[in-house]
Design an enzyme around this catalytic site. Sequence first.
Site, PDB file in Angstrom:
ATOM      1  N   LYS A 169       0.809  -1.222   0.000  1.00  0.00           N
ATOM      2  CA  LYS A 169       0.000   0.000   0.000  1.00  0.00           C
ATOM      3  C   LYS A 169       0.845   1.277   0.000  1.00  0.00           C
ATOM      4  CE  LYS A 169      -4.014  -2.093   2.217  1.00  0.00           C
ATOM      5  NZ  LYS A 169      -4.978  -2.076   3.321  1.00  0.00           N
TER       6      LYS A 169
ATOM      7  N   ASP B 153      -9.818   2.246   2.433  1.00  0.00           N
ATOM      8  CA  ASP B 153      -9.832   1.779   3.826  1.00  0.00           C
ATOM      9  C   ASP B 153     -10.307   2.939   4.712  1.00  0.00           C
ATOM     10  OD1 ASP B 153      -8.808  -0.771   3.284  1.00  0.00           O
ATOM     11  OD2 ASP B 153      -6.744  -0.036   3.344  1.00  0.00           O
TER      12      ASP B 153
END
Length: 286
Positions: free
Chosen positions: A75, A111
């Site tokens: 990420k 997220d």
Amino acid sequence: MTTPHPYLVGLVGTGVGPSLTPALHMTEGHAQGLDYVYRTLDLNVLGLSPDRVGDVLSWARTLGYDALNITHPCKQLVVEHLDDIDDTARALGAVNTVVFRGGRAHGYNTDITGFAHGFTEGLPGASTSHVILVGAGGAGTAVAAALLGLGTDHLTVVDLDVDRATALAGDLAARHPQAHVDASSFDKLSVLLPEADGVVHATPTGMAEHPGIAFDTALLHPGLWVADIVYRPLDTALLQTARATGCRTLDGGHMAVHQAVDAFALITGLAPDAARMSAHFRNLVA
Ligand code: NAD
């Protein structure tokens, strides 16, 4: 008659085989009449090290992928390979969704939005004057950004790794000068929890393979809301104890579903049916 655009999406990371995200996307795509293929691209299976994520991005773009979801441990690594990056994801330095559009790779972090949307859905009206975050890893970092985006006035970060909690709190404090962000040690939870509005648990404790509860549940009280981001199982020991204490609770399914809902919307430009995706997810987990 024109043929609808066929979607091709991938999930890049290590150990992504058991992920429920491909099924969530494809089932929603098919329910909307789309030709939607979502494949896992497991770096372990492909024999690629995580620092090759830039190559994977470039190959996916060349091979006609519409988008990629990016997960552990890529990420942060993916950020330098993007053409454009959404402000929230840039501030966090982590991206979990890349959309190829107009020849450019755009990065987002669902997220963060996923936790925020799940929180608003599952704990409407919950006070966020003082929130305790237990767990300052990758997921906890996204949750912290979401809580501050939701208007949390005072956020206290706690982790077994005190240096990690302190570093995250320092970074968040610099980026959110309107809020009070600090770090504390585990032994201070006995002072913090009685005064707090809510606690978010973001460590692996409570997962099927790491059973248990990360902190002393004798500290829970009915005025506290309790959110767990662990979703396998959905009803963790922490949530069961919190409910028995009289706390409002939020399970990790809300974040897991809404990160997929938000990614689907970014990829297709269509409004997913969040309730349908949630029902599907809960069936899969059960
Ligand atoms: P991570 O390894 O990056 O971070 C975990 C953090 O928890 C570390 O900082 C570690 O020091 C701390 N920690 C571990 N055990 C602890 C304990 N007993 N008490 C206090 N701190 C402890 O992991 P991550 O990527 O942040 O993921 C954490 C968990 O979040 C996962 O195991 C998963 O269950 C869950 N998760 C849920 C979603 C969702 O969509 N609901 C998304 C991602 C992760």
